[in-house]
Design a protein around this motif. Structure first.
Motif, PDB file in Angstrom:
ATOM      1  N   THR A 151       0.822  -0.623  -0.025  1.00 19.82           N
ATOM      2  CA  THR A 151       0.063  -0.234   0.156  1.00 19.82           C
ATOM      3  C   THR A 151       0.967   1.431  -0.379  1.00 19.82           C
ATOM      4  O   THR A 151       2.122   1.117   0.602  1.00 19.82           O
TER       5      THR A 151
ATOM      6  N   HIS B  68      -8.064  -2.623  -3.580  1.00 21.57           N
ATOM      7  CA  HIS B  68      -7.757  -2.332  -4.516  1.00 21.57           C
ATOM      8  C   HIS B  68      -6.426  -2.529  -4.481  1.00 21.57           C
ATOM      9  O   HIS B  68      -5.603  -2.422  -4.958  1.00 21.57           O
TER      10      HIS B  68
ATOM     11  N   PRO C 189      -3.085   0.261  -3.414  1.00 25.24           N
ATOM     12  CA  PRO C 189      -3.879   1.009  -3.294  1.00 25.24           C
ATOM     13  C   PRO C 189      -2.728   1.762  -3.348  1.00 25.24           C
ATOM     14  O   PRO C 189      -2.139   2.227  -1.967  1.00 25.24           O
TER      15      PRO C 189
ATOM     16  N   THR D 215      -6.812   5.802  -4.008  1.00 25.24           N
ATOM     17  CA  THR D 215      -6.612   5.329  -6.065  1.00 25.24           C
ATOM     18  C   THR D 215      -5.521   3.746  -6.158  1.00 25.24           C
ATOM     19  O   THR D 215      -5.505   3.468  -5.339  1.00 25.24           O
ATOM     20  N   ALA D 216      -6.144   3.285  -6.602  1.00 28.86           N
ATOM     21  CA  ALA D 216      -5.135   2.516  -7.474  1.00 28.86           C
ATOM     22  C   ALA D 216      -3.446   2.897  -7.986  1.00 28.86           C
ATOM     23  O   ALA D 216      -4.370   3.344  -8.953  1.00 28.86           O
TER      24      ALA D 216
END
Length: 699
Positions: A226, A478, A551, A564-565
């Motif tokens: 992440t 994500h 993510p 968001t991704a």
């Protein structure tokens, strides 16, 4: 792997120092130290129950004169001291009783309400020979109705209180069940604590204490990347913090460990393919396998005395006829029938013997971590009835007992015919530390020879099964598995600080480190599809490591924007991340089509398309806007397309930023509060007998 005792071996406590989490599974390293006893045998404690015994590795640190000659896994079971390890379970049981009692009280109250609600006035019965009905006073009916109403009001008030108590008890029970499910598996579940140790044999002399590093693999650990991205508008750089969501259920809490994250598969095979030659001509004898040695001559003569003594007497059993006399009388002797010798059969080819190999040899090189041991090769002979030998001795010389079945049953076991050719030992047969010496009660083809120990530990298998269940955890939003996003390459990320991750099977987020990236803000719009301008961040990876997909939390000017991704970004790669619509930049698009004919006989239809785009920047800073348009493409030689605009053709790219054929791009710099107009167009020249699909006036 047998349960052992301390014996004369020294006990060294160990501390978990570092953990490398792979795509699935982890490698743990523990540090232990102390003075070496005279016999060189050391027991290192603190290992988890779910470890893979075949992954144990030990090396000595800072003592060149000391080396490890043997390392194996041993299990101890001890009663727990003070403390209540199953407090969570007891709390769940208590709350279950409370919930059941609350439900019982609620059900009794419902039955009382049903009984009171069923009260109805009953008219008096008529007397015999009296045709008239007896009259009932109206006041009695009204008094009964008032009584039922008053009673039901009180019962329903009490029912509301009981239902509230049931809901409270149910909520408390759900909380306790969730707490029990999330409890760390580092705490034993029973009053008997099972301790896994590493039995080491050290050789050499050293001044003072010796420190060793114990490495082992465990299942039940996963991670996903992440990110947190911080950016200030107008700057050409930003801060991208790599974080990791780690979940583990290995049976030990990782407290203050140096954490590293890898995308490699811990269970993949690493052996190289071998190309065998194709020989034309006289057949050559196959070479002897490595690690195999011919058994000593006269091996069968070693058991002649054992065979002459006859079978050992059967153990006396309580209550058996003739086994034990009652009232102190002398036991009645039991006659034993002589055992017929096993039928003569040609001995099978010699099985692989570890006489010439080192006592602490590792498993076969290239074997996958956690992969099951291959089956025994045919020349090794069959397993005796019961699956385990009767009298065995390990390679270190310690005898073991525990036969299943009598010697007569073992002597009658059939011996398969020999297989022509040299023996083909498997990987399990080349693991010298796991070989067991077959005793004299084994069949003739196994007596006095080494075979792999086929013992199975169901408790350890259950621990590993529960640990591997962590791989089925639902991923965060994500998130992408590292093996999927890494592609054909493997990467490793070392955390800057030590971390704490309990063994509870839930996701825990840890900070790995900061990654320098290049950032610039660009605005993109496709007015032919949607007259909206979107803000994007263009990321450039200037490091030598890939940024895996996952993510990313975007913060712009200290304000959280969105999550968001982030796509996978290779070293040196550039990707665009969308941030959503930019309301302060306006775009307007208008089109005009004029149709005409040309040529000597008006044989060509000319479709003149005009595109007018207006941009308005209402921000207090300059911006860069990319406007994308499209031009028709054709494969017909009779159709010509002529462009009349200052747009450009974008460079070919792969992945999500790949442009469709016919894409054209305008890039404009807009100052704060400025507006601009873009003019473009193209002509389509087609023969008069042809037409565009959908009509010539379609834009």
């Amino acid at each position: 792997m047998k349960a052992g005792t301390a014996g004369t071996a020294g006990r060294w406590g160990s501390t978990l120092d570092s953990v490398v989490v792979y795509a699935q599974g982890a490698l743990c390293r523990r540090l232990a130290g102390g003075s070496v006893p005279p016999d060189g045998r050391v027991r290192v404690t603190g290992l988890p129950r779910s470890l893979d015994p075949g992954s144990l590795r030990v090396r000595v640190l800072g003592a060149p004169g000391v080396r490890v000659t043997e390392a194996r896994v041993d299990v101890e079971a001890e009663p727990l001291g003070a403390g209540d390890p199953d407090a969570a379970r007891r709390e769940v049981e208590r709350l279950r009783d409370v919930y059941a009692q609350a439900e019982a009280r609620r059900d009794r109250q419902l039955s009382l309400i049903a009984e009171v609600g069923a009260l109805r006035p009953v008219p008096p019965a008529r007397e015999r020979d009296d045709p008239r009905h007896r009259r009932t006073p109206v006041d009695a009916w009204l008094e009964l109705t008032d009584f039922v109403e008053e009673r039901l009001t009180g019962l329903h008030t009490r029912l509301a209180e009981l239902e509230e108590a049931v809901r409270d008890a149910e909520h408390a029970l759900e909380v306790a069940l969730d707490r029990q499910a999330r409890a760390s598996t580092d705490v034993p579940e029973a009053h008997v604590e099972t301790t896994v140790c590493a039995l080491l044999t050290l050789d050499g002399t050293a001044e003072g204490d010796v420190e060793v590093e114990v490495e082992y693999g465990v299942p039940g650990a996963v991670w996903v990347p992440t990110y947190r991205l911080t950016h200030r508008q107008g700057d050409g750089s930003g801060r991208l913090v790599l974080r990791a969501s780690v979940a583990q259920r290995t049976g030990e809490d990782w407290t203050g460990v140096r954490l590293a994250l890898a995308t490699a598969d811990l269970r993949r095979r690493t052996d190289l393919p071998r190309l065998h030659s194709v020989r034309i001509g006289r057949r050559q004898a196959a070479p002897a396998p490595p690690g195999w040695r011919e058994p000593p001559a006269g091996l069968a003569d070693l058991f002649s005395g054992f065979d002459a003594a006859g079978p050992s007497p059967a153990p006396a059993r309580s209550g058996a006829a003739g086994a034990v006399a009652v009232g102190g009388a002398a036991p009645t002797p039991v006659a034993h029938a002589p055992v017929a010798p096993a039928p003569a059969a040609p001995p099978p080819p010699p099985a692989p013997q570890g006489f010439g190999g080192p006592p602490g040899a590792l498993p076969v090189p290239g074997a996958a971590y956690g992969a099951p041991m291959p089956a025994l090769s045919q020349p090794s002979g069959p397993q005796p009835p019961g699956g385990r030998p009767g009298a065995r001795a390990r390679t270190r010389g310690r005898a073991e007992s525990g036969a299943e079945g009598s010697g007569m049953e073992r002597a009658a076991a059939p011996v398969p015919p020999p297989v022509p050719g040299p023996p083909q030992p498997s990987g399990a047969e080349l693991d010298y530390a796991a070989l067991v010496l077959s005793g004299p009660e084994e069949p003739g083809g196994r007596r006095g020879r080494l075979f792999p120990d086929a013992s199975f530990d169901p408790v350890a298998a259950e621990y590993r099964r529960r640990a591997e269940a962590v791989a089925s955890l639902p991923l965060p939003g994500h998130a992408v598995r590292p093996r999927r996003s890494a592609g054909s390459f493997d990467h490793r990320f070392d955390a800057d600080a030590r971390a704490d991750i309990p063994s509870d099977g839930t996701w825990h987020t840890v900070t790995v480190g900061e990654i320098p990236v290049g950032l610039r803000t660009e605005y993109l719009c496709v007015p032919s599809v949607e007259q909206t301008v979107y803000a994007t961040l263009v990321l450039s990876n200037a490091t030598d490591q890939a940024l895996l997909a996952g993510p990313v939390e975007v913060t712009v000017d200290d304000d959280f924007l969105l999550t968001t991704a982030l796509p996978t970004l290779a070293p040196g790669g550039v990707r665009r991340v969308g941030l959503g619509p930019a309301e302060d930049i306006r775009v307007t698009r208008r089109t005009h089509l004029r149709e005409s004919t040309s040529g000597l006989r008006n044989t060509t239809t000319v479709l003149d398309h005009r595109v007018h785009v207006e941009l308005a920047n209402r921000l207090a800073r300059p911006v860069t806007v990319e406007v994308r348009e499209r031009v028709p493409v054709t494969s017909d030689a009779d159709v010509r397309i002529e462009e009349r605009a200052d747009w450009t053709t974008p460079e070919a790219s792969e992945g999500p930023d790949r442009h469709a054929p016919g894409t054209r791009v305008w890039r404009r710099e807009l100052a704060a509060g400025a507006t601009t107009a873009l003019e473009g167009g193209y002509e389509i020249r087609i023969p008069t007998g042809k037409a565009l699909v959908g009509g010539n006036r379609r834009s």
